[in-house]
Write a protein that holds these residues in place. Structure first.
Motif, short mmCIF file in Angstrom:
data_model
loop_
_atom_site.label_atom_id
_atom_site.label_comp_id
_atom_site.label_asym_id
_atom_site.label_seq_id
_atom_site.Cartn_x
_atom_site.Cartn_y
_atom_site.Cartn_z
N SER A 44 0.82 -1.21 0.00
CA SER A 44 0.00 0.00 0.00
C SER A 44 0.86 1.27 0.00
N GLU A 45 1.91 1.27 0.80
CA GLU A 45 2.81 2.43 0.85
C GLU A 45 3.57 2.59 -0.46
N LEU A 46 3.98 1.47 -1.05
CA LEU A 46 4.65 1.51 -2.35
C LEU A 46 3.72 2.04 -3.43
N LYS A 47 2.46 1.63 -3.38
CA LYS A 47 1.48 2.10 -4.36
C LYS A 47 1.35 3.62 -4.28
N LYS A 48 1.28 4.15 -3.08
CA LYS A 48 1.19 5.61 -2.90
C LYS A 48 2.43 6.31 -3.43
N ALA A 49 3.60 5.71 -3.20
CA ALA A 49 4.85 6.31 -3.68
C ALA A 49 4.90 6.31 -5.21
N PHE A 50 4.52 5.20 -5.83
CA PHE A 50 4.54 5.15 -7.30
C PHE A 50 3.47 6.08 -7.89
N ASN A 51 2.38 6.25 -7.20
CA ASN A 51 1.38 7.23 -7.63
C ASN A 51 1.99 8.63 -7.61
N LEU B 62 5.05 9.35 -8.00
CA LEU B 62 6.02 9.42 -9.10
C LEU B 62 5.34 9.63 -10.45
N GLY B 63 4.03 9.47 -10.49
CA GLY B 63 3.29 9.69 -11.73
C GLY B 63 2.95 8.42 -12.49
N SER B 64 3.09 7.28 -11.85
CA SER B 64 2.76 6.02 -12.50
C SER B 64 1.26 5.95 -12.77
N ARG B 65 0.92 5.51 -13.98
CA ARG B 65 -0.49 5.30 -14.32
C ARG B 65 -0.98 3.94 -13.86
N VAL B 66 -0.04 3.09 -13.46
CA VAL B 66 -0.36 1.74 -13.00
C VAL B 66 0.35 1.49 -11.66
N ALA B 67 0.06 2.32 -10.68
CA ALA B 67 0.78 2.30 -9.41
C ALA B 67 0.68 0.96 -8.69
N ALA B 68 -0.48 0.33 -8.71
CA ALA B 68 -0.62 -0.96 -8.03
C ALA B 68 0.25 -2.02 -8.69
N ARG C 161 3.04 -1.41 -10.38
CA ARG C 161 4.43 -1.06 -10.06
C ARG C 161 4.79 -1.47 -8.63
N ALA C 162 3.85 -1.30 -7.70
CA ALA C 162 4.10 -1.70 -6.31
C ALA C 162 4.33 -3.21 -6.23
N LEU C 163 3.54 -3.97 -6.94
CA LEU C 163 3.71 -5.43 -6.97
C LEU C 163 5.06 -5.79 -7.58
N GLY C 164 5.41 -5.14 -8.68
CA GLY C 164 6.71 -5.37 -9.31
C GLY C 164 7.86 -5.00 -8.40
N ALA C 165 7.69 -3.92 -7.66
CA ALA C 165 8.74 -3.49 -6.72
C ALA C 165 8.96 -4.53 -5.64
N LEU C 166 7.88 -5.09 -5.13
CA LEU C 166 8.00 -6.14 -4.11
C LEU C 166 8.70 -7.37 -4.70
N GLN C 167 8.32 -7.75 -5.90
CA GLN C 167 8.94 -8.91 -6.52
C GLN C 167 10.43 -8.68 -6.78
N HIS C 168 10.78 -7.45 -7.10
CA HIS C 168 12.16 -7.11 -7.41
C HIS C 168 13.03 -6.92 -6.16
N ALA C 169 12.47 -6.25 -5.14
CA ALA C 169 13.29 -5.81 -4.02
C ALA C 169 13.13 -6.61 -2.73
N ASP C 170 12.03 -7.31 -2.56
CA ASP C 170 11.77 -8.04 -1.31
C ASP C 170 12.58 -9.34 -1.28
N GLU C 171 13.82 -9.24 -0.83
CA GLU C 171 14.73 -10.38 -0.88
C GLU C 171 14.38 -11.48 0.12
N ASN C 172 13.80 -11.10 1.27
CA ASN C 172 13.52 -12.12 2.30
C ASN C 172 12.08 -12.64 2.25
N GLY C 173 11.26 -12.15 1.33
CA GLY C 173 9.92 -12.67 1.12
C GLY C 173 8.90 -12.33 2.19
N ASP C 174 9.14 -11.26 2.96
CA ASP C 174 8.19 -10.90 4.02
C ASP C 174 7.08 -9.95 3.56
N LYS C 175 7.02 -9.67 2.26
CA LYS C 175 5.99 -8.81 1.65
C LYS C 175 6.16 -7.33 2.00
#
Length: 92
Positions: free
Chosen positions: A37-44, A46-52, A54-68
């Protein structure tokens, strides 16, 4: 009406430091972890038209320990993801 020429605002890429500061600003409860949710707000912001998405992609890319969440230790990977997407801001 003023007819004088005015330069257009230039699109300038965010620096890594600016992106880190922006993401930290969206850590609403200041726990050092960014939720989807916080990532979605941040990508919004940034001007993302698909913030949700991008937030999911960010978690998949950066969440190394899998804690969401993206923790401070994973912030660099999040910034790299955002840099690769090429977000810009208007500079007058």
């Amino acid at each position: 009406m003023d007819q004088r020429w005015r330069p257009k605002a230039a699109a300038v890429p965010y620096s890594k430091e600016q992106l880190k500061a922006l993401f930290r600003r969206f850590d609403g409860n200041k726990d050092g972890h960014l939720s989807k949710s916080e990532l979605k707000k941040a990508f919004n912001e940034l001007g993302s038209r698909v913030a949700a998405f991008r937030a999911l992609g960010a978690l998949q890319h950066a969440d190394e320990n899998g804690d969401k969440f993206v923790s401070d230790g994973e912030l660099e990977a999040l910034v790299q993801y955002a840099v690769a997407l090429g977000y810009t801001f208007k500079k007058q």
